[in-house]
Design a protein around this motif. Structure first.
Motif, short mmCIF file in Angstrom:
data_model
loop_
_atom_site.label_atom_id
_atom_site.label_comp_id
_atom_site.label_asym_id
_atom_site.label_seq_id
_atom_site.Cartn_x
_atom_site.Cartn_y
_atom_site.Cartn_z
N GLU A 1 -1.70 0.43 -0.12
CA GLU A 1 -1.50 -0.26 -1.39
C GLU A 1 -1.36 0.76 -2.51
N SER B 1 5.92 -2.63 -13.37
CA SER B 1 4.75 -2.21 -12.60
C SER B 1 4.71 -2.92 -11.26
N THR C 1 1.77 -3.63 -8.13
CA THR C 1 0.38 -3.54 -7.67
C THR C 1 0.28 -4.29 -6.37
N ALA D 1 -0.80 1.01 -7.03
CA ALA D 1 -0.59 0.48 -8.38
C ALA D 1 0.18 1.56 -9.14
N TRP D 2 1.38 1.18 -9.64
CA TRP D 2 2.23 2.19 -10.29
C TRP D 2 3.21 1.51 -11.22
#
Length: 1014
Positions: A239, A181, A183, A241-242
């Motif tokens: 930005e 991930s 972020t 988140a992934w």
């Protein structure tokens, strides 16, 4: 002008980069987005000036300014003296040149040139421009003006943050393991922003899985296209988140972010202005508008408008399109324009389109990459044409000027741009071979334009050592490929802060201590004393090559209209040209916008009149059999109208260009129909092209008796045809027969001397109903023009030659002679022989006549000379030259490097010899003065009479009319380059250059001939 550095071309690949690969273009069939209509293909309302409408022969002797060569004129901003500006206009006009191109170029300067007070576009610069134009009008020459300071086009009224400034797409990449991930901030661009770039706009965010076996460190990283995830909407500001999919499966993903921002590119060699100028967006309407707005608001006073619209106003000029970015070329609104033009979304293909330092970063597969890149370049080309070329052309026309550009520098269609502008230009330095000029010539001739210019004679490392002989040979070859206007590189303004003797030079020293680019021609050079002779050569060649209509045998259709690539025409560039074939190039879109027709088996019969069209697979993409469907239909129509077409390679599975392949099946059907036409023949490979020509019974309009380095160009009028010939070899002579096709009734050949302007008949020839065969003999580098006209032309020659009766010429058709030459002198035919004796001359009807030369004077070698040398040295300032004199008596000739005291001397040498000739030299006897080796320029005086200019490549002068029995005085004045003096004056710059062998080196001989009536 462009820097010649760069990787060598690859014969069949798409390897050349944007900077090392010259090419540009745009098409005009359908409107692209960005808010402008499609560009018309109509001729401009301001046509380049044609040669004067007076008797050809008289105009050939002294051509008007429109036919004369010009100079690039380099200024150190507006930091110039107005009286010096007038003097330099006078110097160029007095030397026999037709005009100048004002350019703000000062790459050699290392001191402040006050861009704020005297920079491009300032009051001082504008006053100098007005002075130059006014003086040019007084002197009957023209003045071109570059569109901005240096190149590419730029203005000081934009910053990189403006939409009008050049744009780029920068990408950032972050690699993740499956299940990992992120972020926080998006990955920053791989390429740092240039100075002055402070803003950016996020365009897209994507993620893709790496292909099996691919790794983040790969030079070109392979991606799986159908794994693409569009994350643009998920980003909040900058930005994200992934989490990468496929947790635990061992795959690797890449997160990509793309930003549009200004490229921050500035014009070459700055600063030119204060504030600094930034390059404008060449693909968007705002960029061109910023240029014209600046001119309208800051430069164009009422007086300047008047002068530019007057007889001195020439062209608005743009140099090659060197759009430089370490990221990816872009323009505002590109995704929307791409979708409108191509019908699909470009964003999924961004991974294979982005570049770092012009190198590909990611790949889907070679085929997809190629198709997407072709569509991307096509869009850029159309945008460049519609939003830069067309608006600026029309704006120039509104000023009463023409628009001249170098239409290359990007991988887009340069041929289309050539067709749309008034004058297209190539260059000696950046073009890799003559086919690069032939590419532009195809665009010019299919569009019916008249002039193709060349930025001529630049030589890297050649400053102060480039000779006029070298320049003439270079330009002479370009003439054979379609060039008919030389814009010589160049003429520097006299002085600038920090300049050292012999004055300010725009490109030397280069980079601090490098020799740089030649040449700063002008009075600083000893050879300028003789330059009117060379100017006359250029003017006569260009007058002939601007006359009538150009003709060529073959049009080679290439899928991409690139120029400057060095890619030639299979067979024709190597073998065919040595047999007499001439060829040009066309692109699919060039055929679309010019829409030429076929009549009498000729394509564009009122223009270039090609008798054969040849095409193969895309040479820039591994010869993939690619062709637009519309082009295939057009070719089928040509074949059915009787045009011969030669197809090379396997076309059983043709492809359309680009991603869209919906018409591939129809394309295959059209090509099958094409191949079935009786005027069409297919061969399997390039090696089989000669067999294909035989199968089509295709022949050139000019044929050589034997393969040779002879190059030629043809011009045709209603009652006369001109054939320009040059020997393209530096070492191999040409001596063979040439057969010239003709439509002139009773065609008679005449020789046009490009150095003197004299026109003479060529009695020795064979005439048929539609062809004339003549012998052609040319020394290495030599050039001539042969005219085919009716015999009545001989009575109209006037100042160009002896008037002669048409009846004499009709009788004077000779099939053979044992004499060395047959000439017409004072209206009568004479034979010349180098040995005494009797010779037989055979007329075309088979009758013969015998002529006897009783005696011929002995050959004389001239070995004793008095030599006076003007030794040119630095004077009291950067522009002053001190001349010292050396006087020597020579018992034998040698280069100055071998004469004591002259090894490092540059200047002018005057050689004087006295020779006693007996009675055998009078009464129909004479001689040629063979100078042997001589460097660089020279003039000959015999018994006080200055002789006409002489062809530098032969260094042989007919002195017969001026010799006399008894004592004869022969003077040979020789002028040199400056390099031998510069080597010792500035060894830190020029010390590594080899000394040149100056002077009259010989051997010098009087080679006699006898002459008697035929």
């Amino acid at each position: 002008m462009r820097d010649p550095a760069g990787p060598d071309r690859e014969p069949d690949g798409f390897a050349p980069t944007r900077r090392s690969f010259l090419g540009l273009g745009a098409a005009t069939g359908a409107a692209v987005a960005f808010g402008l209509p499609a560009a018309p293909a109509a001729a401009s309302p301001v046509a380049p000036a044609a040669p004067a409408r007076r008797a050809f022969a008289d105009a050939f002797v002294d051509p008007a300014a429109a036919a004369r060569a010009r100079f690039r004129w380099w200024w150190p901003h507006g930091l110039v003296d107005l009286r010096e500006i007038e003097r330099e206009v006078d110097q160029i006009a007095d030397a026999g040149f037709g005009g100048m191109e004002i350019a703000d170029v000062h790459h050699s300067s290392d001191e402040d040139l006050d861009p704020g007070g005297h920079g491009w576009g300032t009051d001082a610069w504008r006053a100098a421009l007005e002075t130059a134009l006014a003086r040019a009008e007084e002197r009957g020459v023209t003045m071109d003006v570059t569109i901005g300071p240096s190149w590419p086009a730029a203005v000081p009224t934009v910053t990189p943050q403006d939409t009008a400034a050049a744009r780029e797409l920068a990408h950032g990449a972050h690699f993740l393991a499956s299940g990992e991930s992120v972020t926080g901030p998006l990955p920053e661009p791989v390429v740092e922003p240039a100075d002055g770039v402070t803003e950016r706009t996020l365009v897209a965010v994507q993620a893709l899985r790496l292909a099996d076996g691919a790794a983040p460190g790969d030079k070109v990283c392979a991606l799986v296209p159908d794994t693409l995830v569009d994350l643009t909407g998920a980003a909040e500001g900058e930005e994200l988140a992934w989490t990468a999919p496929g947790g635990g499966d061992g795959s690797t993903w890449v997160l990509l972010a793309y930003w549009e921002r200004g490229s921050g590119q500035r014009p070459e060699g700055g600063p030119h202005t204060d504030p600094v100028s930034y390059v404008v967006d060449h693909f968007g309407a705002a960029g061109a508008r910023a240029v014209t707005d600046f001119w309208e608001e800051h430069i164009l006073t009422d007086r300047l408008r008047e002068l530019l619209a007057g007889p001195a106003g020439g062209s608005v000029f743009e140099d090659s399109i060197e759009m430089e970015t370490e990221a990816t070329l872009w323009t505002h609104g590109l995704p929307e324009a791409f979708r409108d033009h191509h019908g699909y979304d470009v964003l999924p293909y961004l991974p294979v389109l982005v570049r770092v330092d012009e190198k590909k970063v990611f790949t889907f597969d070679p085929d997809t990459d190629r198709r997407a890149l072709d569509d991307f370049n096509d869009l850029l080309g159309r945008a460049y044409t519609d939003h830069h070329v067309i608006p600026l052309r029309d704006w120039a026309h509104g000023l009463g000027m023409t628009y001249r550009i170098q239409p290359y520098g990007l991988q887009t269609d340069a041929l289309v741009k050539t067709a749309l502008v008034d004058i297209a230009e190539g260059e000696s330095l950046g073009f890799k071979n003559l086919d690069d000029f032939r590419s532009l010539a195809g665009g010019r001739d299919l569009a019916g334009k008249r002039v193709l210019s060349s930025e001529a004679g630049a030589v890297y490392g050649g400053s102060y050592s480039t000779t006029w002989e070298q320049t003439v040979r270079t330009v002479s070859r370009e003439y054979s490929a379609g060039v008919n206007l030389a814009v010589l590189h160049g003429f520097s303004y006299a002085d600038a802060p920090g300049a050292r003797w012999p004055g300010f030079a725009a490109f030397t020293p280069y980079g601090g201590s490098g020799v740089g680019y030649s040449e700063s021609w002008g009075p600083r050079h000893p050879t300028w004393q003789h330059v009117p002779d060379t100017a006359g050569f250029f003017a006569r060649a260009q007058y002939a090559l601007q006359w009538g209509t150009p003709k060529a045998d073959v049009v080679f259709l290439r899928q991409k209209g690139y120029a400057g690539s060095g890619f030639g025409a299979a067979h024709f560039s190597s073998t065919g040209v040595r047999q007499g074939w001439t060829h040009q190039f066309a692109s699919p879109r060039l055929l679309e916008i010019t829409d030429p027709k076929v009549s009498g088996g000729r394509l564009a019969p009122d223009g270039p009149g090609y008798g054969l069209l040849v095409f193969e697979g895309d040479a820039f993409n591994g010869r993939v059999p690619t062709l637009p469907l519309e082009t295939a239909r057009r070719l089928l129509g040509y074949a059915r109208d009787g045009l011969k077409i030669l197809v090379v390679g396997d076309w059983s599975a043709p492809q359309q260009p680009g991603v869209d392949q919906d018409g591939a099946a129809e394309l295959a059907g059209v090509l099958a129909d094409l191949l079935a036409e009786p005027t069409v023949h297919r061969v399997g490979s390039r090696e089989e092209i000669p067999a294909g020509l035989s199968a089509l019974d295709a022949r050139p309009d000019v044929s050589y008796a034997e393969p040779s380095p002879l190059l030629h160009a043809r011009r045709r009028g209603d009652d006369m045809e001109l054939y320009y010939f040059t020997n393209g070899s530096d070492t191999e002579g040409v001596d063979h027969e040439v057969t010239l096709s003709t439509t002139v009734r009773e065609a008679y050949p005449f020789s046009l001397d490009l150095w003197t302007g004299r026109i003479e008949p060529l009695p020795l020839h064979r005439a048929e109903a539609d062809a004339v065969t003549v012998p052609v003999r040319l020394a290495p580098g030599a050039s001539t023009v042969i005219a085919l006209a009716r015999p009545t032309w001989g009575a109209q020659l006037g100042s160009a030659g002896d008037r002669m009766s048409p009846g004499l010429l009709r009788r004077l058709r000779l099939s053979a002679t044992e004499a060395d030459a047959v000439r017409v002198v004072d209206g009568a035919a004479v034979v010349r022989m180098s040995e005494p004796g009797t010779c037989t001359t055979t007329y075309a009807d088979g009758s013969t006549v015998r002529s006897t030369v009783e005696r011929v004077g002995p050959e004389v070698e001239l070995t004793s000379w008095e030599l006076e040398v003007e030794d040119w040295r630095p004077g009291g300032s950067a522009t002053e030259t001190e001349v010292r004199t050396h006087e020597l008596s020579l018992s034998g000739l040698a280069p100055w490097t071998g004469i004591e005291g002259l090894a490092d001397v540059s200047g002018i040498g005057r050689y004087t010899a006295t020779v006693e000739l007996g009675e055998g030299w009078t009464g129909g006897h004479g001689a040629h003065l063979d100078l042997g080796r001589v460097s660089d320029t020279f003039r000959v005086t015999v018994n006080g009479t200055a002789l006409p200019p002489c062809d530098r490549s032969t260094a042989s002068v007919d002195v017969g009319p001026w010799l006399r029995a008894g004592e004869n005085t022969i003077e040979v004045e020789v002028a040199t380059t400056l390099i031998n003096r510069m080597r010792v004056f500035r060894p830190e710059v020029y010390g590594g250059v080899r000394r040149q062998e100056y002077g009259l080196i010989g051997p010098v001989r009087l080679v006699p001939y006898g002459q008697t009536a035929l």
